[in-house]
Design a protein around this motif. Structure first.
Motif, PDB file in Angstrom:
ATOM      1  N   MET A 121       2.665   2.704 -10.343  1.00 18.23           N
ATOM      2  CA  MET A 121       2.354   1.275 -10.345  1.00 18.23           C
ATOM      3  C   MET A 121       1.229   1.013 -11.344  1.00 18.23           C
ATOM      4  SD  MET A 121       1.210  -1.182  -7.164  1.00 18.23           S
ATOM      5  CE  MET A 121       2.813  -1.107  -6.371  1.00 18.23           C
ATOM      6  N   TRP A 122       1.316  -0.101 -12.055  1.00 23.91           N
ATOM      7  CA  TRP A 122       0.292  -0.396 -13.048  1.00 23.91           C
ATOM      8  C   TRP A 122       0.253  -1.892 -13.361  1.00 23.91           C
ATOM      9  CZ3 TRP A 122       2.972  -2.635 -16.990  1.00 23.91           C
ATOM     10  CH2 TRP A 122       4.305  -2.210 -17.196  1.00 23.91           C
ATOM     11  N   MET A 123      -0.892  -2.294 -13.921  1.00 21.98           N
ATOM     12  CA  MET A 123      -1.044  -3.626 -14.499  1.00 21.98           C
ATOM     13  C   MET A 123      -1.482  -3.447 -15.948  1.00 21.98           C
ATOM     14  SD  MET A 123      -2.734  -5.997 -11.525  1.00 21.98           S
ATOM     15  CE  MET A 123      -4.197  -4.984 -11.389  1.00 21.98           C
ATOM     16  N   LEU A 124      -0.921  -4.241 -16.826  1.00 21.11           N
ATOM     17  CA  LEU A 124      -1.208  -4.124 -18.254  1.00 21.11           C
ATOM     18  C   LEU A 124      -1.674  -5.466 -18.796  1.00 21.11           C
ATOM     19  CD1 LEU A 124      -1.074  -2.297 -20.810  1.00 21.11           C
ATOM     20  CD2 LEU A 124       1.219  -3.236 -21.188  1.00 21.11           C
ATOM     21  N   PRO A 125      -2.974  -5.592 -19.113  1.00 19.36           N
ATOM     22  CA  PRO A 125      -3.470  -6.851 -19.685  1.00 19.36           C
ATOM     23  C   PRO A 125      -3.124  -6.956 -21.164  1.00 19.36           C
ATOM     24  CG  PRO A 125      -5.266  -5.274 -19.497  1.00 19.36           C
ATOM     25  CD  PRO A 125      -4.052  -4.609 -18.890  1.00 19.36           C
ATOM     26  N   ALA A 170       0.823  -1.201   0.000  1.00 20.81           N
ATOM     27  CA  ALA A 170       0.000   0.000   0.000  1.00 20.81           C
ATOM     28  C   ALA A 170       0.853   1.246   0.000  1.00 20.81           C
ATOM     29  CB  ALA A 170      -0.920  -0.003   1.218  1.00 20.81           C
ATOM     30  N   ALA A 171       1.943   1.218   0.760  1.00 21.43           N
ATOM     31  CA  ALA A 171       2.833   2.374   0.805  1.00 21.43           C
ATOM     32  C   ALA A 171       3.427   2.646  -0.560  1.00 21.43           C
ATOM     33  CB  ALA A 171       3.941   2.128   1.827  1.00 21.43           C
ATOM     34  N   ALA A 172       3.815   1.589  -1.257  1.00 19.71           N
ATOM     35  CA  ALA A 172       4.401   1.772  -2.584  1.00 19.71           C
ATOM     36  C   ALA A 172       3.409   2.408  -3.535  1.00 19.71           C
ATOM     37  CB  ALA A 172       4.870   0.426  -3.140  1.00 19.71           C
ATOM     38  N   LEU A 173       2.162   1.942  -3.505  1.00 20.31           N
ATOM     39  CA  LEU A 173       1.162   2.464  -4.417  1.00 20.31           C
ATOM     40  C   LEU A 173       0.769   3.883  -4.057  1.00 20.31           C
ATOM     41  CD1 LEU A 173      -0.593   1.998  -6.815  1.00 20.31           C
ATOM     42  CD2 LEU A 173      -2.274   0.905  -5.356  1.00 20.31           C
ATOM     43  N   LEU A 174       0.591   4.161  -2.771  1.00 18.45           N
ATOM     44  CA  LEU A 174       0.161   5.490  -2.363  1.00 18.45           C
ATOM     45  C   LEU A 174       1.255   6.523  -2.524  1.00 18.45           C
ATOM     46  CD1 LEU A 174      -1.925   4.355   0.669  1.00 18.45           C
ATOM     47  CD2 LEU A 174      -2.803   5.665  -1.244  1.00 18.45           C
ATOM     48  N   ASP A 223       1.007  -8.051 -17.282  1.00 15.15           N
ATOM     49  CA  ASP A 223       2.277  -7.561 -16.772  1.00 15.15           C
ATOM     50  C   ASP A 223       1.987  -6.600 -15.629  1.00 15.15           C
ATOM     51  OD1 ASP A 223       4.025  -8.849 -18.643  1.00 15.15           O
ATOM     52  OD2 ASP A 223       3.416  -7.382 -20.147  1.00 15.15           O
ATOM     53  N   ALA A 224       2.825  -6.596 -14.604  1.00 14.52           N
ATOM     54  CA  ALA A 224       2.608  -5.727 -13.449  1.00 14.52           C
ATOM     55  C   ALA A 224       3.951  -5.159 -13.008  1.00 14.52           C
ATOM     56  CB  ALA A 224       1.957  -6.516 -12.316  1.00 14.52           C
ATOM     57  N   ALA A 225       4.022  -3.836 -12.921  1.00 17.86           N
ATOM     58  CA  ALA A 225       5.308  -3.220 -12.626  1.00 17.86           C
ATOM     59  C   ALA A 225       5.133  -1.820 -12.044  1.00 17.86           C
ATOM     60  CB  ALA A 225       6.156  -3.145 -13.906  1.00 17.86           C
ATOM     61  N   VAL A 226       6.242  -1.269 -11.605  1.00 15.10           N
ATOM     62  CA  VAL A 226       6.344   0.130 -11.198  1.00 15.10           C
ATOM     63  C   VAL A 226       7.398   0.754 -12.095  1.00 15.10           C
ATOM     64  CG1 VAL A 226       6.868   1.721  -9.318  1.00 15.10           C
ATOM     65  CG2 VAL A 226       5.781  -0.472  -8.815  1.00 15.10           C
ATOM     66  N   SER A 227       7.069   1.855 -12.770  1.00 12.60           N
ATOM     67  CA  SER A 227       8.002   2.382 -13.758  1.00 12.60           C
ATOM     68  C   SER A 227       7.915   3.892 -13.869  1.00 12.60           C
ATOM     69  CB  SER A 227       7.723   1.755 -15.127  1.00 12.60           C
ATOM     70  OG  SER A 227       6.462   2.180 -15.617  1.00 12.60           O
ATOM     71  N   ASN A 228       8.884   4.473 -14.560  1.00 12.59           N
ATOM     72  CA  ASN A 228       8.859   5.897 -14.869  1.00 12.59           C
ATOM     73  C   ASN A 228       7.943   6.165 -16.057  1.00 12.59           C
ATOM     74  OD1 ASN A 228      10.941   7.135 -13.014  1.00 12.59           O
ATOM     75  ND2 ASN A 228      12.189   5.547 -13.976  1.00 12.59           N
ATOM     76  N   ASP A 229       8.162   5.449 -17.148  1.00 15.50           N
ATOM     77  CA  ASP A 229       7.314   5.569 -18.326  1.00 15.50           C
ATOM     78  C   ASP A 229       6.246   4.492 -18.265  1.00 15.50           C
ATOM     79  OD1 ASP A 229       8.791   7.684 -19.347  1.00 15.50           O
ATOM     80  OD2 ASP A 229      10.133   6.361 -20.472  1.00 15.50           O
ATOM     81  N   LEU A 230       4.992   4.891 -18.441  1.00 11.73           N
ATOM     82  CA  LEU A 230       3.897   3.941 -18.310  1.00 11.73           C
ATOM     83  C   LEU A 230       4.011   2.777 -19.289  1.00 11.73           C
ATOM     84  CD1 LEU A 230       0.871   6.303 -17.694  1.00 11.73           C
ATOM     85  CD2 LEU A 230       1.786   4.589 -16.133  1.00 11.73           C
ATOM     86  N   PHE A 231       3.827   1.586 -18.751  1.00  9.31           N
ATOM     87  CA  PHE A 231       3.799   0.343 -19.492  1.00  9.31           C
ATOM     88  C   PHE A 231       5.154  -0.011 -20.118  1.00  9.31           C
ATOM     89  CE2 PHE A 231      -0.678   2.124 -20.311  1.00  9.31           C
ATOM     90  CZ  PHE A 231      -1.087   1.763 -19.039  1.00  9.31           C
ATOM     91  N   PHE A 232       6.217   0.559 -19.548  1.00  9.49           N
ATOM     92  CA  PHE A 232       7.576   0.192 -19.961  1.00  9.49           C
ATOM     93  C   PHE A 232       8.330  -0.221 -18.702  1.00  9.49           C
ATOM     94  CE2 PHE A 232      12.059   1.106 -20.769  1.00  9.49           C
ATOM     95  CZ  PHE A 232      12.256   0.398 -21.951  1.00  9.49           C
ATOM     96  N   PHE A 233       9.008  -1.359 -18.756  1.00 11.22           N
ATOM     97  CA  PHE A 233       9.644  -1.914 -17.562  1.00 11.22           C
ATOM     98  C   PHE A 233      11.011  -1.269 -17.342  1.00 11.22           C
ATOM     99  CE2 PHE A 233       7.654  -5.349 -20.180  1.00 11.22           C
ATOM    100  CZ  PHE A 233       6.428  -5.328 -19.545  1.00 11.22           C
ATOM    101  N   ASP A 234      11.118  -0.387 -16.341  1.00 12.21           N
ATOM    102  CA  ASP A 234      12.393   0.286 -16.134  1.00 12.21           C
ATOM    103  C   ASP A 234      12.740   0.550 -14.662  1.00 12.21           C
ATOM    104  OD1 ASP A 234      10.689   2.324 -15.432  1.00 12.21           O
ATOM    105  OD2 ASP A 234      11.285   3.699 -17.029  1.00 12.21           O
ATOM    106  N   HIS A 235      11.923   0.016 -13.721  1.00  7.75           N
ATOM    107  CA  HIS A 235      12.225   0.326 -12.328  1.00  7.75           C
ATOM    108  C   HIS A 235      12.172  -0.915 -11.437  1.00  7.75           C
ATOM    109  CE1 HIS A 235      12.754   2.563  -8.695  1.00  7.75           C
ATOM    110  NE2 HIS A 235      11.539   2.292  -8.243  1.00  7.75           N
ATOM    111  N   GLN A 236      10.978  -1.417 -11.132  1.00  2.74           N
ATOM    112  CA  GLN A 236      10.883  -2.607 -10.295  1.00  2.74           C
ATOM    113  C   GLN A 236       9.571  -3.325 -10.541  1.00  2.74           C
ATOM    114  OE1 GLN A 236      11.189  -0.955  -6.298  1.00  2.74           O
ATOM    115  NE2 GLN A 236       8.986  -1.082  -6.010  1.00  2.74           N
ATOM    116  N   VAL A 241      -6.175   3.055  -8.986  1.00  7.72           N
ATOM    117  CA  VAL A 241      -5.513   2.971 -10.293  1.00  7.72           C
ATOM    118  C   VAL A 241      -6.187   1.897 -11.127  1.00  7.72           C
ATOM    119  CG1 VAL A 241      -3.382   2.320 -11.503  1.00  7.72           C
ATOM    120  CG2 VAL A 241      -3.256   3.776  -9.485  1.00  7.72           C
ATOM    121  N   THR A 242      -6.421   2.188 -12.383  1.00  7.73           N
ATOM    122  CA  THR A 242      -6.854   1.153 -13.322  1.00  7.73           C
ATOM    123  C   THR A 242      -6.218   1.413 -14.680  1.00  7.73           C
ATOM    124  OG1 THR A 242      -8.764  -0.037 -14.246  1.00  7.73           O
ATOM    125  CG2 THR A 242      -8.939   2.354 -14.139  1.00  7.73           C
ATOM    126  N   THR A 243      -6.121   0.366 -15.475  1.00  5.86           N
ATOM    127  CA  THR A 243      -5.694   0.481 -16.873  1.00  5.86           C
ATOM    128  C   THR A 243      -6.880   0.147 -17.756  1.00  5.86           C
ATOM    129  OG1 THR A 243      -3.405  -0.126 -16.355  1.00  5.86           O
ATOM    130  CG2 THR A 243      -4.107  -0.383 -18.638  1.00  5.86           C
TER     131      THR A 243
END
Length: 279
Positions: free
Chosen positions: A26-30, A11-15, A45-58, A271-273
């Motif tokens: 944070m996002w999920m991409l179906p 929760a802390a990560a998302l908030l 795919d589920a990740a936390v990133s700088n650019d949306l829907f691109f895997f670059d952080h964690q 958050v939703t995609t």
């Protein structure tokens, strides 16, 4: 790690994710949101990133991710795996209708002072490093603590996918926290057409919320392309989709309706995609 600590850290990560600043989200991409028949699978795919829907952080952790079948009963997450930059999992869409997939997380964050030393409750986002202890919880605050500052956190991160004709059972609000209440079905979005949604807080219209909608693909354009909207008195707002594609939608809210002793603030995040199709 204790289950409570896992939920709190998630929760802390998302908030901690801001709505529009150039920061981690944070996002999920179906792999898709609309499928025919009942023999399809969706990969997410589920990740936390700088650019949306691109895997670059964690990666986003899968501990709290759940599946709701079209009738609202629990479904199964399959083939889950977590790598360096993303997690991935499958859901078999073996029943007709709209499925909900996501994580609903809650916890308490803050700090207190004891014997002149400030200590923190909750995590700063992400799992602790190997060898580090689990974060402190409210139960760890001693009776002689001073300067107690606690904030309740709650978050939802969800996607909706439909096999065959869309249904609405999984869209029914629970009446708890910040919730997305679509008027337009989230799997019937078309470029160039307006869609209407609502936000509720504890089942009541959430007026005056700022809603941020951002198309994916920021890595390949100069500007973010964000749309910033406000909810009306009924908690509603409209979005006219400029192009087809995947969009990240986020809203946050803060109030003082806490249930944890000594907590003074409640922070909520959603958050939703959403997938927007061509006409």
């Amino acid at each position: 790690m204790k289950p409570f600590a896992v939920r709190l850290i998630a929760a802390a990560a998302l908030l901690a994710v801001p709505a529009i600043a150039s920061a981690h989200r944070m996002w999920m991409l179906p792999s898709g949101t609309v499928f025919s028949g009942t023999d399809a699978w969706v990969t997410i795919d589920a990740a936390v990133s700088n650019d949306l829907f691109f895997f670059d952080h964690q990666p986003m952790r899968l501990d709290g991710v759940k599946v709701w079948q079209p009738d609202g009963t629990p479904g199964a997450l399959q083939n889950g795996a977590t790598g360096r930059y993303r997690s991935v999992f499958d859901v078999q869409l073996d029943k007709p209708g709209t499925w909900k997939i996501g994580a609903q997380m809650s916890g308490v964050m803050g700090s207190f002072t004891v014997d002149g030393v400030e200590k923190r409750v909750g995590g700063r986002g992400g799992p602790p490093r190997p060898g580090q202890p689990a974060p402190l919880t409210v139960a760890d605050i001693p009776a002689n603590a001073t300067n107690v500052k606690l904030t309740e956190t709650s978050s939802r991160n969800e996607v909706f996918v439909t096999a065959g004709a869309p249904t609405t059972t999984v869209l029914t609000p629970t009446g708890k926290g910040l919730e997305f209440a679509p008027v337009t079905h989230p799997d019937e979005l078309v470029a160039g057409e307006a869609a209407r949604f609502r936000f509720l807080i504890d089942g009541q219209p959430a007026a005056g919320l700022t809603v941020t909608v951002i198309p994916g693909g920021k890595r390949y354009r100069n500007d973010e392309g964000a749309m910033t909207l406000k909810t009306g008195a009924d908690g509603g707002f409209s979005v006219t989709w400029p192009t087809a594609g995947m969009y990240w939608l986020n809203a946050t809210a803060t109030d003082a309706k806490t249930t944890t002793p000594r907590a003074t603030e409640r922070r909520m995040n959603y958050v939703t995609t959403l997938e927007v199709l061509t006409p």
